[in-house]
Design an enzyme around this catalytic site. Sequence first.
Site, short mmCIF file in Angstrom:
data_model
loop_
_atom_site.label_atom_id
_atom_site.label_comp_id
_atom_site.label_asym_id
_atom_site.label_seq_id
_atom_site.Cartn_x
_atom_site.Cartn_y
_atom_site.Cartn_z
N ASP A 39 0.76 -1.09 -0.11
CA ASP A 39 0.00 0.14 0.18
C ASP A 39 0.84 1.25 0.05
O ASP A 39 1.90 1.31 0.39
CB ASP A 39 -0.89 -0.25 1.25
CG ASP A 39 -2.22 0.70 0.86
OD1 ASP A 39 -3.26 0.02 0.82
OD2 ASP A 39 -1.95 1.94 0.83
N ASP A 65 4.10 2.32 -4.12
CA ASP A 65 2.90 3.16 -4.92
C ASP A 65 2.92 2.26 -6.39
O ASP A 65 3.93 2.28 -6.97
CB ASP A 65 3.43 4.45 -5.18
CG ASP A 65 2.40 5.19 -6.02
OD1 ASP A 65 1.71 4.75 -6.93
OD2 ASP A 65 2.34 6.55 -6.01
N TYR A 155 -13.21 7.61 -13.41
CA TYR A 155 -13.13 6.40 -12.58
C TYR A 155 -13.90 5.39 -13.64
O TYR A 155 -13.49 4.14 -13.75
CB TYR A 155 -14.10 6.56 -11.34
CG TYR A 155 -14.11 5.03 -10.28
CD1 TYR A 155 -13.00 4.73 -9.56
CD2 TYR A 155 -15.21 4.25 -10.68
CE1 TYR A 155 -13.01 3.66 -9.00
CE2 TYR A 155 -15.46 3.09 -9.72
CZ TYR A 155 -14.18 2.71 -8.74
OH TYR A 155 -14.24 1.79 -8.03
N LYS A 159 -12.30 2.08 -14.99
CA LYS A 159 -12.46 0.62 -14.46
C LYS A 159 -13.27 0.00 -15.83
O LYS A 159 -13.56 -1.22 -15.91
CB LYS A 159 -13.88 0.80 -13.58
CG LYS A 159 -13.24 1.33 -12.15
CD LYS A 159 -12.46 0.07 -11.54
CE LYS A 159 -11.74 0.67 -10.19
NZ LYS A 159 -10.93 -0.56 -9.60
N1 LIG Z 1 -15.75 0.53 -1.77
C1 LIG Z 1 -16.42 0.45 -2.85
O1 LIG Z 1 -17.99 0.65 -2.83
C2 LIG Z 1 -16.11 -0.13 -4.24
C3 LIG Z 1 -17.05 -0.53 -5.15
C4 LIG Z 1 -16.37 -1.06 -6.29
C5 LIG Z 1 -15.02 -1.20 -6.51
N2 LIG Z 1 -14.29 -0.76 -5.80
C6 LIG Z 1 -12.81 -0.95 -6.08
O2 LIG Z 1 -12.37 -1.85 -4.81
C7 LIG Z 1 -10.94 -1.53 -4.84
C8 LIG Z 1 -10.54 -1.44 -3.18
O3 LIG Z 1 -10.98 -0.15 -3.03
P1 LIG Z 1 -11.71 -0.07 -1.29
O4 LIG Z 1 -13.28 0.28 -1.52
O5 LIG Z 1 -11.18 -1.28 -0.39
O6 LIG Z 1 -10.78 1.45 -0.95
P2 LIG Z 1 -9.91 1.66 0.26
O7 LIG Z 1 -9.72 3.21 -0.04
O8 LIG Z 1 -10.67 1.36 1.53
O9 LIG Z 1 -8.71 0.84 -0.24
C9 LIG Z 1 -7.82 1.09 -1.27
C10 LIG Z 1 -6.33 0.97 -0.82
O10 LIG Z 1 -5.70 1.31 -2.01
C11 LIG Z 1 -4.22 1.85 -1.62
N3 LIG Z 1 -3.92 2.76 -2.65
C12 LIG Z 1 -4.15 3.76 -3.42
N4 LIG Z 1 -3.47 4.21 -4.21
C13 LIG Z 1 -2.56 3.31 -4.14
C14 LIG Z 1 -1.19 3.19 -5.10
N5 LIG Z 1 -1.02 4.04 -5.92
N6 LIG Z 1 -0.41 2.34 -4.66
C15 LIG Z 1 -0.72 1.38 -3.55
N7 LIG Z 1 -1.80 1.38 -2.89
C16 LIG Z 1 -2.83 2.55 -3.36
C17 LIG Z 1 -5.07 3.19 -0.68
O11 LIG Z 1 -3.92 3.74 0.27
C18 LIG Z 1 -5.95 2.23 0.22
O12 LIG Z 1 -5.44 1.63 1.26
C19 LIG Z 1 -10.56 -0.49 -5.60
O13 LIG Z 1 -10.12 -0.73 -6.75
C20 LIG Z 1 -12.00 0.27 -5.90
O14 LIG Z 1 -12.10 0.83 -7.10
C21 LIG Z 1 -14.63 -0.38 -4.56
#
Ligand SMILES: NC(=O)c1ccc[n+]([C@@H]2O[C@H](COP(=O)([O-])OP(=O)(O)OC[C@H]3O[C@@H](n4cnc5c(N)ncnc54)[C@H](O)[C@@H]3O)[C@@H](O)[C@H]2O)c1
Length: 252
Positions: A39, A65, A155, A159
């Site tokens: 992360d 990153d 986004y 996606k």
């Molecule tokens: N939460 C939702 O409702 C939802 C819905 C559909 C899809 N998603 C997808 O699920 C995935 C996880 O998201 P989440 O909801 O758990 O969000 P979250 O924000 O809880 O977790 C995402 C993590 O990714 C890390 N991150 C961001 N940029 C980064 C980088 N450049 N390098 C390394 N780490 C990085 C962040 O620091 C964070 O800890 C994402 O791809 C998101 O698009 C989420």
Amino acid sequence: MDSHRHTGKVAIVTGAASGIGRATALRIAQEGARVVGCDVNASALEDVRAQFADLGVHATMVIADITRQDEVERLVHAAGPHIDILANVAGIMDHFLPLAELDDATWARVIDVNLTGVMRLSRAVLPGMEAAGGGAIVTVASEASLGAGCAGASYTSSKHAVIGLVKHIAYFYGPKHVRSNAVLPGAVNTGIGATADPRSRWAMERAMLAMATMPDAAEPDQIATVISWLASDEASNVNGACVTADGGWAAA
Ligand SMILES: NC(=O)c1ccc[n+]([C@@H]2O[C@H](COP(=O)([O-])OP(=O)(O)OC[C@H]3O[C@@H](n4cnc5c(N)ncnc54)[C@H](O)[C@@H]3O)[C@@H](O)[C@H]2O)c1
């Protein structure tokens, strides 16, 4: 469920400091894999490492990153030459910015993390997977891979595009026993809200229409179970699939 289905495997999980990535790292580690979580958020990653240790679960955590090639290489090096599973989970939202209100920086960062980062890391693990005779890549896409109503221009574009990459890997590397699949969550209770706070009133009006049929938000482990299954040998004939885990939202 075979609770030891990943025993002996090595798995990289991105976005491991929060939400779906954290749940996936925990689940896959509890199912036997040696997990290398990554992360960009160093303090949150350290908290998660400590939480896992309290649960008796060991995972290596690497601050990286995924948009930076040097950091991707460092991450893959930390995992070692033989990586069986890559879970591309890290992602960011785009403040629901519609095209006419979109700034270049938001577009660039969202595409960088949600698409280019997935490309960089998948590219980095492929040679090792091929050499080892196979592997599984699971990429978290979104309901926004199917339609435009639940996010902004960046986004939604990222996606949709990442599905193309998932299918590219499936088609070109399937014959080399590397499987590539996507999981498409609907709403999930995670930390992504930080980049989901709406900055456009017009976009929110449009998004609310699409969200009228949205089921209750899921918990992160409800997505992690699907990721873990797709990464496992139980899904050995599943390749190039887009698996919705959205409570039925896409069926509306
Ligand atoms: N939460 C939702 O409702 C939802 C819905 C559909 C899809 N998603 C997808 O699920 C995935 C996880 O998201 P989440 O909801 O758990 O969000 P979250 O924000 O809880 O977790 C995402 C993590 O990714 C890390 N991150 C961001 N940029 C980064 C980088 N450049 N390098 C390394 N780490 C990085 C962040 O620091 C964070 O800890 C994402 O791809 C998101 O698009 C989420």
